[in-house]
Motif scaffolding. Structure first.
Motif, PDB file in Angstrom:
ATOM      1  N   THR A  96      44.619  45.609  40.251  1.00 43.70           N
ATOM      2  CA  THR A  96      44.369  45.463  41.539  1.00 43.70           C
ATOM      3  C   THR A  96      45.730  44.623  42.057  1.00 43.70           C
ATOM      4  OG1 THR A  96      41.980  45.437  41.545  1.00 43.70           O
ATOM      5  CG2 THR A  96      43.112  44.404  43.419  1.00 43.70           C
ATOM      6  N   ARG A  97      46.451  45.341  42.976  1.00 42.61           N
ATOM      7  CA  ARG A  97      47.507  44.421  43.468  1.00 42.61           C
ATOM      8  C   ARG A  97      47.558  44.699  44.957  1.00 42.61           C
ATOM      9  NH1 ARG A  97      53.557  44.831  44.333  1.00 42.61           N
ATOM     10  NH2 ARG A  97      53.084  45.882  45.848  1.00 42.61           N
ATOM     11  N   PRO A  98      47.360  43.646  45.934  1.00 37.90           N
ATOM     12  CA  PRO A  98      47.335  43.985  47.277  1.00 37.90           C
ATOM     13  C   PRO A  98      48.557  44.086  47.720  1.00 37.90           C
ATOM     14  CG  PRO A  98      46.434  41.575  46.600  1.00 37.90           C
ATOM     15  CD  PRO A  98      47.053  42.258  45.498  1.00 37.90           C
ATOM     16  N   MET A  99      48.756  44.863  48.996  1.00 37.57           N
ATOM     17  CA  MET A  99      50.095  45.412  49.567  1.00 37.57           C
ATOM     18  C   MET A  99      50.854  44.116  49.968  1.00 37.57           C
ATOM     19  SD  MET A  99      49.047  48.601  51.718  1.00 37.57           S
ATOM     20  CE  MET A  99      50.857  48.978  52.102  1.00 37.57           C
ATOM     21  N   GLY A 100      52.363  44.017  49.603  1.00 39.32           N
ATOM     22  CA  GLY A 100      53.176  43.150  50.092  1.00 39.32           C
ATOM     23  C   GLY A 100      53.888  42.532  49.010  1.00 39.32           C
ATOM     24  N   GLN A 101      55.110  42.374  48.917  1.00 39.21           N
ATOM     25  CA  GLN A 101      55.925  41.867  48.171  1.00 39.21           C
ATOM     26  C   GLN A 101      55.446  40.541  47.374  1.00 39.21           C
ATOM     27  OE1 GLN A 101      59.104  43.685  47.539  1.00 39.21           O
ATOM     28  NE2 GLN A 101      59.980  42.576  46.057  1.00 39.21           N
ATOM     29  N   GLY A 102      55.578  40.549  45.806  1.00 37.57           N
ATOM     30  CA  GLY A 102      54.882  39.188  45.624  1.00 37.57           C
ATOM     31  C   GLY A 102      53.461  38.688  45.571  1.00 37.57           C
ATOM     32  N   GLN A 103      52.727  39.679  46.041  1.00 40.44           N
ATOM     33  CA  GLN A 103      51.227  39.417  45.977  1.00 40.44           C
ATOM     34  C   GLN A 103      50.641  39.070  44.583  1.00 40.44           C
ATOM     35  OE1 GLN A 103      49.253  38.683  48.790  1.00 40.44           O
ATOM     36  NE2 GLN A 103      51.204  38.914  49.733  1.00 40.44           N
ATOM     37  N   GLN A 104      49.767  38.270  44.573  1.00 41.55           N
ATOM     38  CA  GLN A 104      48.918  38.128  43.280  1.00 41.55           C
ATOM     39  C   GLN A 104      48.032  39.143  42.853  1.00 41.55           C
ATOM     40  OE1 GLN A 104      49.330  35.379  41.368  1.00 41.55           O
ATOM     41  NE2 GLN A 104      47.802  36.207  39.753  1.00 41.55           N
ATOM     42  N   GLY A 105      48.204  39.916  41.595  1.00 43.14           N
ATOM     43  CA  GLY A 105      47.083  40.823  41.291  1.00 43.14           C
ATOM     44  C   GLY A 105      46.436  40.552  40.053  1.00 43.14           C
ATOM     45  N   SER A 106      45.627  41.448  39.774  1.00 42.95           N
ATOM     46  CA  SER A 106      44.838  41.180  38.348  1.00 42.95           C
ATOM     47  C   SER A 106      44.640  42.558  37.770  1.00 42.95           C
ATOM     48  CB  SER A 106      43.328  40.671  38.622  1.00 42.95           C
ATOM     49  OG  SER A 106      42.790  41.605  39.402  1.00 42.95           O
ATOM     50  N   LEU A 107      44.414  42.502  36.325  1.00 44.21           N
ATOM     51  CA  LEU A 107      44.080  43.479  35.633  1.00 44.21           C
ATOM     52  C   LEU A 107      42.830  43.274  34.717  1.00 44.21           C
ATOM     53  CD1 LEU A 107      45.073  45.863  33.744  1.00 44.21           C
ATOM     54  CD2 LEU A 107      46.547  44.322  32.419  1.00 44.21           C
ATOM     55  N   SER A 108      41.967  44.272  34.641  1.00 44.01           N
ATOM     56  CA  SER A 108      40.818  44.102  33.783  1.00 44.01           C
ATOM     57  C   SER A 108      40.583  45.434  32.887  1.00 44.01           C
ATOM     58  CB  SER A 108      39.855  44.120  34.925  1.00 44.01           C
ATOM     59  OG  SER A 108      38.412  44.072  33.918  1.00 44.01           O
ATOM     60  N   VAL A 109      40.559  44.995  31.576  1.00 44.32           N
ATOM     61  CA  VAL A 109      40.175  46.182  30.687  1.00 44.32           C
ATOM     62  C   VAL A 109      38.759  46.047  30.126  1.00 44.32           C
ATOM     63  CG1 VAL A 109      41.015  47.434  28.391  1.00 44.32           C
ATOM     64  CG2 VAL A 109      42.686  46.189  29.959  1.00 44.32           C
ATOM     65  N   MET A 110      38.015  46.691  30.076  1.00 45.49           N
ATOM     66  CA  MET A 110      36.550  46.741  29.469  1.00 45.49           C
ATOM     67  C   MET A 110      36.249  47.950  28.826  1.00 45.49           C
ATOM     68  SD  MET A 110      34.481  45.483  33.037  1.00 45.49           S
ATOM     69  CE  MET A 110      35.136  46.487  33.999  1.00 45.49           C
ATOM     70  N   LEU A 111      35.805  47.705  27.539  1.00 42.20           N
ATOM     71  CA  LEU A 111      35.367  48.605  26.669  1.00 42.20           C
ATOM     72  C   LEU A 111      33.858  48.666  26.405  1.00 42.20           C
ATOM     73  CD1 LEU A 111      36.317  50.610  24.259  1.00 42.20           C
ATOM     74  CD2 LEU A 111      36.229  48.733  22.832  1.00 42.20           C
ATOM     75  N   PHE A 112      33.158  49.878  26.764  1.00 38.98           N
ATOM     76  CA  PHE A 112      31.962  50.213  26.495  1.00 38.98           C
ATOM     77  C   PHE A 112      31.551  51.323  25.250  1.00 38.98           C
ATOM     78  CE2 PHE A 112      32.838  49.268  30.907  1.00 38.98           C
ATOM     79  CZ  PHE A 112      31.992  48.468  31.137  1.00 38.98           C
ATOM     80  N   SER A 113      30.339  50.864  24.596  1.00 38.79           N
ATOM     81  CA  SER A 113      29.738  51.980  23.916  1.00 38.79           C
ATOM     82  C   SER A 113      28.537  52.353  24.005  1.00 38.79           C
ATOM     83  CB  SER A 113      30.057  51.097  22.190  1.00 38.79           C
ATOM     84  OG  SER A 113      29.664  52.190  21.256  1.00 38.79           O
ATOM     85  N   GLN A 114      28.135  53.554  24.025  1.00 42.19           N
ATOM     86  CA  GLN A 114      26.964  53.991  24.487  1.00 42.19           C
ATOM     87  C   GLN A 114      26.314  53.445  25.828  1.00 42.19           C
ATOM     88  OE1 GLN A 114      24.492  53.516  20.711  1.00 42.19           O
ATOM     89  NE2 GLN A 114      25.863  54.643  19.763  1.00 42.19           N
ATOM     90  N   GLY A 115      27.242  53.276  26.629  1.00 36.77           N
ATOM     91  CA  GLY A 115      26.854  52.555  27.967  1.00 36.77           C
ATOM     92  C   GLY A 115      26.659  51.120  28.053  1.00 36.77           C
TER      93      GLY A 115
END
Length: 160
Positions: A92-111
């Protein structure tokens, strides 16, 4: 009040249904990654990157995901390999130069949730195209596999 109930509620319902349809279209798109490790991993890419099309973000994520490679990582992966696990990456990165954004990585097994990583986007990623986020995604997925292997080596549970 009657006007709001008569016209506002149907409009609100239509907007919420459109949002669900849009989410369902992107959530249904999955890719097979890490095919050289057991049966691989199913990948879902979510999020928005400063007004760029979702397909551009998806391509950047596919180019930068790391797979388990070390001996400990492969041993840990083997514990969740059947059926193939599911990884969800949200950027997620909002519109606009230099806006703060985030990254999320999640791993699931059998739901069930196995492990995840979350981080802010680097300064470079906040001001460039979605392809600049490749280093951040690479770092987050590398950390995810390392942390998972470390937890398994310590005798921790596969699924917390």
């Amino acid at each position: 009040m009657q006007w709001m109930v008569r016209y506002g509620l149907p409009v609100l319902m239509m907007i919420s249904m459109c949002g669900c349809v849009a989410h369902a279209e992107t959530a249904a798109d999955t890719d097979d990654i890490c095919r050289n490790v057991e049966q691989g991993v199913r990948l879902h890419v979510d999020g928005a990157y400063g007004g760029y099309p979702h397909s551009v973000l998806r391509d950047a994520v596919l180019d930068s995901v790391t797979c388990p490679s070390g001996e400990g990582e492969l041993r840990a992966f083997h514990r969740i390999a059947t059926p193939p696990p599911h990884m969800r990456i949200a950027v997620t990165r909002p519109m606009g130069q230099g806006q703060q954004g985030s990254l999320s990585v999640m791993l699931f097994s059998q739901g069930r949730f196995v492990i995840g990583e979350r981080m802010s986007l680097s300064v470079f990623s906040r001001s460039q195209s979605p392809f600049s986020v490749k280093a951040d995604i690479n770092l987050a997925t590398t950390r995810l596999w390392n942390d998972f292997a470390a937890r398994i080596e310590r005798g921790g549970p596969v699924i917390p």
